[in-house]
Write a protein that holds these residues in place. Sequence first.
Motif: not given
Length: 317
Positions: A10-34
Amino acid sequence: MTDKPAAGRVLLSMTGMHPKRWYDLLAKERAIVLEPDGPEDPTIDYAVVWKQPPGLLSRLPNLRAIFSIGAGVDHILADPKLPDVPIVRVVAENLTQYMVEYVSWRVLDHHRQGITYRAQQAEKRWHEPPQPPANEVAVGIMGLGVLGRAAATALKALGFTVNSWSRREKRLDGVNGFSGEAGLTPFLAATDILVVLLPLTPATTGIIDHGLLSRLRQDGPLGGPCLVNAGRGPLQKEADILKALEEGVLKEASLDVFEREPLDTQSRLWTHPRVFVTPHAAASSDPAHLVPPMLAQMAAFERGEPLKNLVDREAGY
Ligand code: NDP
Ligand code: OXD
């Protein structure tokens, strides 16, 4: 980056929002590319985005689906190079509940004359203006989608008369439905508090202008019509709202969204005595509630099940 190769990345791309909580929750099941890592990465299957940089997604050769972090998807569709893959938007009880709270709060505040009472309190003035009952006040909801329907139901339960306006004809128990271009003028003429819950599309951009505001019921029980916009800022023309307020065509406004965000400190809207401003906070996307259904959809999609809550690209929402 987390190393979880079993499922699509999963690619996570967020502008104007902090990605940390999204990253941590997605990373529970998927490999995340920020983002900005991952351009042209052939192992990325999904993108989870809020206002992704234009052109970013078109460079992912094996992208299978885009997940919006919000209910609105104008921030995704604004990309002229958007790849032709399904777009999933947010439909979630938690977000709907926030919006119902915001709309009920603002409608009740206009109905129960909060702006008048706050001004009176500042002057220590003891005066009770006439108060119409809710059933004599008509709330008109522009946009009878997931959020508009929930808001309409809540307002109905509070005793208001409720009108709705949508693109196609829609029915909701106890709500007077109007639709399309032909339904707009009668809808406005029957509305005292206008609640805007439309998506931003080419057809709706700039729709809240002086001409529209002046078609609202001018002799209703509140002494003038009120506007609540929790849809998108570019739906409204702010100079027209200010003009309508000055002329008395509009009595009061609650605005959660603005033509440009954050709202410029020079904007008259900040200090106008009959305007209530919130910073695009009506219904925030909470990753604790939104990530689990995203992950569930990815897993279901990989089992061959169809994606839900898909965007109709032609309609633009
Ligand atoms: P939906 O897609 O479920 O509903 C959209 C509604 O708007 C539908 O009733 C649709 O008509 C109507 N509509 C669309 N285009 C037109 C048009 N040209 N003329 C008349 N009606 C039209 O969206 P949601 O209810 O989930 O969300 C609405 C919007 O709220 C989002 O797009 C987003 O911009 C905004 N939002 C704002 C938030 C905030 O914090 N301020 C938070 C979340 C969302 P039809 O029923 O015929 O399809
Ligand atoms: C949304 C928003 O679209 O928060 O969900 O604006």
